[in-house]
Write a protein that holds these residues in place. Structure first.
Motif, PDB file in Angstrom:
ATOM      1  N   SER A   8       8.161   9.163   0.819  1.00 53.35           N
ATOM      2  CA  SER A   8       8.445   7.728   0.899  1.00 53.35           C
ATOM      3  C   SER A   8       9.638   7.383   1.792  1.00 53.35           C
ATOM      4  CB  SER A   8       8.639   7.136  -0.504  1.00 53.35           C
ATOM      5  OG  SER A   8       9.754   7.704  -1.149  1.00 53.35           O
ATOM      6  N   PRO A   9      10.733   8.196   1.856  1.00 55.79           N
ATOM      7  CA  PRO A   9      11.823   7.835   2.771  1.00 55.79           C
ATOM      8  C   PRO A   9      11.382   7.727   4.222  1.00 55.79           C
ATOM      9  CG  PRO A   9      12.601   9.445   1.181  1.00 55.79           C
ATOM     10  CD  PRO A   9      11.118   9.336   0.985  1.00 55.79           C
ATOM     11  N   ALA A  10      10.546   8.662   4.679  1.00 53.42           N
ATOM     12  CA  ALA A  10      10.073   8.605   6.069  1.00 53.42           C
ATOM     13  C   ALA A  10       9.139   7.421   6.275  1.00 53.42           C
ATOM     14  CB  ALA A  10       9.364   9.907   6.434  1.00 53.42           C
ATOM     15  N   VAL A  11       8.272   7.158   5.293  1.00 53.68           N
ATOM     16  CA  VAL A  11       7.346   6.037   5.385  1.00 53.68           C
ATOM     17  C   VAL A  11       8.107   4.715   5.417  1.00 53.68           C
ATOM     18  CG1 VAL A  11       5.494   4.793   4.186  1.00 53.68           C
ATOM     19  CG2 VAL A  11       5.453   7.292   4.276  1.00 53.68           C
ATOM     20  N   ILE A  70       8.201   1.739   8.279  1.00 49.39           N
ATOM     21  CA  ILE A  70       7.747   0.377   7.992  1.00 49.39           C
ATOM     22  C   ILE A  70       8.862  -0.643   8.196  1.00 49.39           C
ATOM     23  CG2 ILE A  70       6.951  -1.176   6.160  1.00 49.39           C
ATOM     24  CD1 ILE A  70       5.401   1.151   4.984  1.00 49.39           C
ATOM     25  N   TYR A  71      10.049  -0.362   7.648  1.00 47.43           N
ATOM     26  CA  TYR A  71      11.112  -1.368   7.627  1.00 47.43           C
ATOM     27  C   TYR A  71      12.109  -1.239   8.774  1.00 47.43           C
ATOM     28  CZ  TYR A  71       9.338  -2.169   2.920  1.00 47.43           C
ATOM     29  OH  TYR A  71       8.530  -2.449   1.844  1.00 47.43           O
ATOM     30  N   CYS A  81       2.687   6.141  -2.499  1.00 46.10           N
ATOM     31  CA  CYS A  81       3.787   7.099  -2.688  1.00 46.10           C
ATOM     32  C   CYS A  81       4.191   7.261  -4.153  1.00 46.10           C
ATOM     33  CB  CYS A  81       5.002   6.673  -1.866  1.00 46.10           C
ATOM     34  SG  CYS A  81       4.778   6.831  -0.076  1.00 46.10           S
ATOM     35  N   TRP A  82       4.217   6.156  -4.906  1.00 40.06           N
ATOM     36  CA  TRP A  82       4.736   6.213  -6.269  1.00 40.06           C
ATOM     37  C   TRP A  82       3.675   6.014  -7.348  1.00 40.06           C
ATOM     38  CZ3 TRP A  82       9.201   8.349  -6.991  1.00 40.06           C
ATOM     39  CH2 TRP A  82      10.153   8.308  -5.978  1.00 40.06           C
ATOM     40  N   GLY A  83       2.482   5.526  -6.961  1.00 40.15           N
ATOM     41  CA  GLY A  83       1.419   5.320  -7.937  1.00 40.15           C
ATOM     42  C   GLY A  83       1.002   6.582  -8.673  1.00 40.15           C
ATOM     43  N   LYS A 142       0.827  -1.208   0.000  1.00 41.23           N
ATOM     44  CA  LYS A 142       0.000   0.000   0.000  1.00 41.23           C
ATOM     45  C   LYS A 142       0.859   1.255   0.000  1.00 41.23           C
ATOM     46  CE  LYS A 142      -3.928  -2.139   2.392  1.00 41.23           C
ATOM     47  NZ  LYS A 142      -4.675  -2.218   3.676  1.00 41.23           N
ATOM     48  N   SER A 143       1.925   1.247   0.789  1.00 40.50           N
ATOM     49  CA  SER A 143       2.784   2.433   0.861  1.00 40.50           C
ATOM     50  C   SER A 143       3.464   2.702  -0.472  1.00 40.50           C
ATOM     51  CB  SER A 143       3.825   2.272   1.967  1.00 40.50           C
ATOM     52  OG  SER A 143       4.759   1.265   1.647  1.00 40.50           O
TER      53      SER A 143
END
Length: 295
Positions: free
Chosen positions: A257-260, A264-265, A223-225, A218-219
């Motif tokens: 996306s870097p913060a997300v 997540i990881y 973020c990139w979709g 989902k992320s």
């Protein structure tokens, strides 16, 4: 005396400042979280595993995106791009390498976690290093092509940062976009979807739901979709008919996306979170089995 530059067409002065502020906040947050991820890996011995090396690959790529956002934020505050056409090409190339490597690293982590949960096989150092070298090399290949004329880097609508030029949508752009999207977005997305779906089924059977298997997919899509959709929209319709503010939104969204990813990881990974806590406080967490605990 400071030269005053005109506000980019389609934006107000407040909007330009607001976008710059958002980019700066995204860059600072992503840099802080991913820097913490990398430092913890370096300082805490228990975190130094082949699987976590893939997370470091992702963190390095995301720090590259943060650096790209820093430059874009600085230029936004100036209201113009101060580095010339060559600087634009370098900025576009650097951002693309970081973005593609980030997406590919997410797919590599999903592939590794599929084997951890579904085949019970652990990743070896040699394999992890080979995977990382391949995905960075492959990302660099696609990123360097516009510098040689296949695709093209140009200014974003705000004209304070640079990326792949979709405004022409000519044969050159189309021939570059389709294989790029297939190899660097659709295939990683497919790997992530199938891997996490298999993990979810495995956890469902065991009744032990250790993490949200749908969150990484989902992320990536969120973020990139939108950015991918904008590029494909440019093929069937002149994208410049859209307002400059609307065309800037996917680029600004992608920079979060870097913060997300760090959440997540890194922070969202039970084993890795224990290592970060140990790095920050010096207190060792009872269990830090990073190969078996993942997000």
């Amino acid at each position: 005396m400071v030269t005053s530059y005109p506000v980019p067409e389609g934006f107000t002065e407040i909007e330009v400042f607001g976008i710059g502020t958002i980019l700066l906040a995204e860059a600072l947050l992503g840099f802080l979280l991913n820097g913490l991820t990398i430092l913890s890996f370096y300082k805490v011995r228990e975190l130094r595993t082949p699987s976590n090396l893939l997370i470091i690959s992702l963190a390095v790529a995301d720090i590259g995106l943060c650096m790209n956002a820093f430059i874009a934020a600085f230029s936004s505050f100036l209201r113009y791009w101060p580095y010339g056409s060559e600087g634009c090409q370098i900025h576009g190339f650097q951002g693309f390498v970081a973005a593609l490597s980030s997406i590919s690293s997410c797919a590599a982590i999903a592939w590794d976690r599929y084997h951890q949960y579904c085949t019970r096989s652990k990743l070896h150092w040699s394999t992890a290093i080979s995977v990382i070298m391949f995905l960075w090399g492959f990302s660099a290949f696609w990123s360097v092509m516009p510098l040689f004329g296949w695709g093209e880097y140009d200014y974003e609508p705000l004209r304070t940062c640079c990326t792949l030029d979709y405004s022409k949508a000519d044969r050159n752009f189309i021939s570059f976009l389709f294989p790029l999207a297939f190899f660097e977005y659709l295939i990683p997305l497919f790997i992530m979807m199938t891997a996490y779906q298999s993990i979810h089924q495995k956890m469902k059977k065991s009744g032990q739901f250790k993490f949200n298997a749908g969150l990484p997919v989902k992320s990536l899509a969120i973020c990139w979709g939108p950015y991918s959709l904008l590029c494909f929209y440019a093929i069937i319709q002149d994208a410049t008919i859209l307002s400059p503010k609307l065309r800037m939104m996917p680029a600004v969204l992608a920079k979060i996306s870097p913060a997300v990813n760090a959440y997540i990881y890194g922070l969202g990974n039970e084993g890795y979170r224990g290592g970060i806590w140990q790095f920050l406080t010096g207190q060792k967490v009872e269990r830090t089995e990073t190969d078996n605990k993942s997000n």
